[in-house]
Design an enzyme around this catalytic site. Structure first.
Site, PDB file in Angstrom:
ATOM      1  CB  SER A 201      43.792 -20.338  80.858  1.00 39.42           C
ATOM      2  OG  SER A 201      44.303 -20.574  82.143  1.00 39.42           O
TER       3      SER A 201
ATOM      4  CE  LYS B  42      39.268 -23.883  81.190  1.00 39.06           C
ATOM      5  NZ  LYS B  42      38.554 -23.332  82.359  1.00 39.06           N
TER       6      LYS B  42
ATOM      7  CG  ASN C  96      38.873 -20.894  78.855  1.00 35.84           C
ATOM      8  OD1 ASN C  96      38.421 -22.012  79.111  1.00 35.84           O
ATOM      9  ND2 ASN C  96      39.615 -20.203  79.694  1.00 35.84           N
TER      10      ASN C  96
ATOM     11  NE  ARG D 155       9.972  18.144  72.926  1.00 34.02           N
ATOM     12  CZ  ARG D 155      10.447  19.130  73.698  1.00 34.02           C
ATOM     13  NH1 ARG D 155      11.406  18.882  74.576  1.00 34.02           N
ATOM     14  NH2 ARG D 155       9.996  20.347  73.578  1.00 34.02           N
TER      15      ARG D 155
END
Lengths: 436, 436, 436, 436
Positions: free
Chosen positions: A268, A274, A276, A307
């Site tokens: 990030s 971080k 992720n 149909r």
């Protein structure tokens, strides 16, 4: 579409794009015209003109989509537009557009053609995932880690066995999906009520020729028999759920407090620390949506008579979402597993931090023959208690108990808290799973 | 999208188009910058630059969609692209893009803005449907027709009552939907973990200003509390199911063998006699897909901690499909009901063709006081048998039975098979339903 | 049933037991007989006999279930059995059993009576959960913990705010559920085609009397208008999903590697160290099943004409499962939250173990005014790196950087890594949530 | 259960009854004890005692169900109760109850044993349906009827072809179901974390012996790899949807206005004229519920690590409902098709009532070679108009048009409105379908 951006791949988004969908419909019309010309029921010149003008780029997808809402099918405005284009060049040929076919022949065959084109993309990504899982399992055949049940520590296992379980389940899922996919690649060509009456005596010839032209198998018309598609959709559901299980496991291993595995990327910009589980999230999101999509398809399978009034008209968005979502999941997990960083030190440390309690079962088994099971259990619980209070290891705490040290041979006693000695059939099972 | 063409309207397709989605995200960023500037935490000039450059047409939706797959959110590439655009004009201002917000603040608020824009379109179509149903019910207060249960003839009813039932159920459904919609129009603005910490002492001021700017309500961050959206989705599911019920009823009435009602249009170029229930089919297809879409949303609501790993990332395609599908259904049914042709002669004839058996209950009630219920029932069954064999009407067959003609007064006997005399509380119930 | 044992409570299993279901059906028949007697259309004596014999214990539920499969409703065999019982005592009275009603009047009203009886049980458990969540939130207003997004550490939050979020979402969910529940408690009484024709002029009187007798509201017949039930089912789905979110959060907090909270009980006899999230699992399992159950109900709402051929016949198992599953979830989570052990030390330690990186955002904000945001970010990343390498804390590492220590006042510097100083509006938001 | 009475059969209700479920769990425990005794890790006497006491009738299912809610599995209270029973006879033997196994080994193997027992019942009913559909198709090879698309008349078809389509779709569905069923009959035996560590060197021997004893296949533990069950559930979903399609078609043909087919029974005591599609309704109700049940299973497949926290605990009610609901549908449809009354006169009359318009396509094809397609279409529309106005047949109206009578040979003209001459490849397709 931005709204669906996490639920597709570049390749699959292309295959289900308006231009590609239009082209699939036009490919059907062109193949039909050629086949009917070969059977002599349509002039060669008409077939040539229709084929030449069946180019998606020349049609207005937005207008066709809009008009589709008035006739409950995109086939009618598409046929009208194609007819108009042909008529502008050669009015006589225009009479032969869509000759003997019905709207659903176009839309169903187009859907099947899209499946035919999407298949290899999923297959390639599954092959990557398959290879990466096998290799990872081999690499970590001896990487001991906590088994975890109900999100709590259980007895030890190996990461190799865990990865082999992922592999085998994905491999079985893929085999089912692939079989169902293959079975679904069937031409639709039945005419107004599925009897091919408008083709008269040429029905078989024309149907075979269209199928050969498009690379599809033939079968009796299946306008309201959607079980082959249903089986494909269902197998996508099972396969995606398996990918979701792998993804959830990895996302749980990536938790900062566990930190045993990390997928590549996912950084990030604002929080540089971080990592992720972005790839896993794509697959978990896929597994979240898929059950409802499968249900939507199954619901629509109850189709009336020759149909349906509603059932088949609900299918396109569902099938296109199922294929793209499944494709997003496998593409994402292939990349996750190929680039997965595994921290075997963290695995060992998390095992050790349980204070040996996950080996309690093993020690009871070792002591029971001499001390009886009840007494063995008491001693183990005493050692667990001491280990927690003193901060010494579980092994040391056991060795400190005279009754225990008397009961066991010195070498057994020395290794009494080694998790790698309590792996049971892990390696045999791993090999069995990889052979699936 | 052609794949989804039967599951949207022109207006809603526009609202969920890439440009519109991008603009909603950019509207959030611009409003945030202006609010932060007013609070003094971002320079005015930065706010002006950001606002000025937040124009969707200048961004590449396809590239953002592609990059979204790597970070599991379109917000990160959008913010990056906006930052780059701002930096190209004024590097200093670029530092303040997305100030204090988190990815999900953008994506959630954008979703809410799309809901805000879609709402009036659904409301307008519901109002048309509502009006048309009420008027139709009034017009046909006295149009007697077969009640049908388990697809078999039951006692008579009126088309006015049937339409009033459609009206009331749709009206209740709309009220729920409308209430849930309104409750969901809440700004999302929580920052990294939902505490608004990055805004320091200015949190309340900034949040209020952004909400006012965008015309949304404020509430504590709801990153993983999706119940308001869930209630909206659920109420769309119930409402669409009601529209599906109306559509199925009309499609059944349109069967050639029943032929009591016809929707406008739906003609087929190749079969000029056919009037397809094309509008009803759009609504039935919607009702077919919706349950699975609702399930998909509910499944994703189990979201971890402060921001989910998979659950919320599955929402966009589902919410956008739910809104558009619901909108397609109501728009379609409004047109169907507004233009519905009702054939009251056919209704009467279908009643008569049952040979009076649907009035058996009534005749038993008339005869029972004098003859006892068992004998009454025997006589009625005898009359039904005779009527079928002779081809005479049920009334005539009853009159031919001496025991019956003795038991009843002449005027009662004369009208004994008049279905309009066995409508019970139909008219009172119709009025009660219309007053809902 | 053992197969469903994790998806109910003792009380709710009783309410949906065969005897209770039979009794609800018989209660309708008895109330109808009494009302019709009061209106004078049924002899008093018949009403008395029917009432007296309408005791579930005297009927054979298994036989009725078996026969139900031949008529596609349990009402027909139940009415037949009741009629036979009454006839064995008083043949004349037997003629008045089920007078003027239709099968679905019995089965729908019975279902509504079961809902009426189940409601207070769910309400009591929700009240316990509600109280426990509020109290827990207050108790932990100042318990600082890691915010976690995408299962990764984010900025700090408080356990009080987290619990308040759980509370508010559950409270909103309950309010919706409760409103929908209340709205669904409507008598069904329409006769063969929903016109109440068999009651003649007495319809309103009889309907009112039956409703009063059973404690239900009146409304026009709703045989194929299932939106009230649909709204109830949908709101159960949203509420259960919220409970599932709370349960998943707690199960994640209970992981040995996180160890911040523990539900009571859950001990395993063979692994004494284990504390399984047994209560949370019941709620997660409920949230897992509910979306499909909601979808099943919505699918069945497309019901034909005056009485459906399949849709309503699919409802009983779904509604009974939805109510019991929701009840199991709330009962289970009430016990979990009431007995939850919270380890605030572990919360603090898990925060500290992140090495301060979750405070990076805060430090950048503090340094940016003097050093510019880019330089601030560089310094913070440098401190994170140093802290990881040296094992010193993040605060110490920051203090060691001369540029940082020059930039900040001593008291700010001293507290630079205190997470409790970076909680933003947590406490204000907590109070706002508790006031919902 | 009365609540579920339309969604099972007598035989299947027995298999999923409490006693049968308990016995399946106890069968596992007995087989495990015997296998462990043969491997020498458990005393023979203990194995004998455990086997002898493993009789469901001696256990209190209600108490086990209640206790299951505290440990989130019925296995723990069942093992506890079995241990207590064994201990009451022989305390020493009690130590060996459940030796080396984990809770999910019991519950999963019990579930598989129930599937093993249910399978033949579904197979027998499918065989009946299969036979009845083939025979009916052969019988009606030449029964001409209206093809119906979008619930409107289309070109003619035969009832034999329609039945053959039902047959082939059901046959394919059954083959898939049967294959998936067979693949799912796998013993679960993995111990605490799936490594079989507690069995030490005897793992393979014990696992093989238990499997042989119970008639199941072996495979590595699959505690969180639910794809085999998922495939079974998915194939039930597809198969049930096909049965639902057949049932809906028949229910539509049974409408009084169509009256082309009637299922046996279904009479109503109060309305003697009514023949309700009761059997079809059971199958339609099944098809209504199944998509949601399939979704519920797929949702639960995302199971954590070595044993799930919620996913697997949600399975029992779903699997038991899926199997019983599918069984109810096939049993019901077997009886419906075996006893179906087909009214070929009504089929012919409904065809004739369309006034020939369904043959318009045919006549255009006949006239086009001479008159050109456009003129042919004009003439056909003129004849349709005349036929409607005059009440004369379509053939007569065509013959009255000089241009038509000049264009066609007398014998062609004579038969111009015979639907049986416009059946295209119906018979060839019928045979192809029956050969599937």
């Amino acid at each position: 579409m931005l709204t669906d951006c996490l639920a597709t791949t570049d390749a699959l988004a292309g295959i289900f794009s308006d231009e590609s969908v239009l082209q699939a419909m036009l490919d059907f019309e062109a193949a039909l015209a050629r086949a009917a010309a070969r059977a002599g029921v349509v002039p060669d010149r008409a077939a040539q003109t229709i084929s030449a003008l069946a180019r998606a780029a020349e049609f207005d997808a937005a207008a066709i989509a809009r008009d589709a809402r008035h006739s409950a099918t995109p086939s009618i405005p598409l046929v009208k537009a194609l007819t108009a284009r042909v008529a502008s060049v050669d009015p006589e040929s225009a009479r032969y557009v869509h000759w003997g076919a019905t709207s659903q022949d176009v839309s169903d065959t187009a859907l099947v053609l899209l499946l035919q084109r999407a298949g290899p993309h999923l297959a390639a990504d599954h092959a990557r995932l398959d290879d990466a899982l096998r290799a990872m399992s081999d690499r970590h055949a001896a990487s001991v880690m906590l088994g975890r049940t109900l999100l709590q520590p259980a007895t030890p296992t190996t990461f190799g066995l865990k990865a082999a379980g992922w592999y085998a389940s994905a491999a079985r899922g893929w085999r089912r999906l692939n079989g169902a996919w293959d079975s679904a690649l069937v031409l639709q060509l039945g005419g107004a009520a599925g009897t091919r009456a408008a083709f008269g005596a040429h029905a078989a010839t024309i149907v075979d020729a269209v199928a050969r032209d498009l690379g599809l198998r033939t079968a009796p018309p299946w306008h309201t028999d959607r079980d082959r598609l249903g089986a494909l959709i269902g197998s996508c559901g099972v396969y995606a759920a398996t990918l979701g299980k792998i993804a959830r496991d990895i996302a749980l291993l990536m938790q900062a407090e566990v930190a045993e595995a990390f997928e590549p990327g996912g950084g990030s910009s604002t929080m540089p620390h971080k990592r992720n589980p972005a790839g896993c999230i794509v697959a978990i999101a896929a597994a979240t949506r898929m059950p409802g999509l499968v249900a939507a398809f199954l619901t629509g399978m109850v189709q009336e008579h020759e149909r349906a009034a509603g059932g088949s008209q609900a299918e396109w968005p569902t099938v296109s979402a199922v294929v793209q979502t499944t494709g997003a999941a496998v593409s994402s997990m292939a990349a996750v597993v190929e680039g997965l960083t595994v921290d075997t030190d963290a695995m060992r440390m998390n095992l050790e931090k349980t204070g040996g309690v996950v080996l309690a079962e093993r020690v009871v088994m070792l002591l029971a023959p001499q001390l009886g099971r009840d007494r063995a259990q008491q001693l183990v619980m005493e050692a667990v208690r001491r280990s927690r209070e003193s901060g010494h290891g579980f092994g040391r705490s056991l060795q400190d108990l005279p009754e225990v040290s008397r009961a066991l041979a010195p070498d057994v006693l020395r290794d009494i808290d080694r998790p790698d000695l309590y792996l049971g059939a892990a390696e045999a099972l791993r090999k069995e799973l990889l052979s699936e």
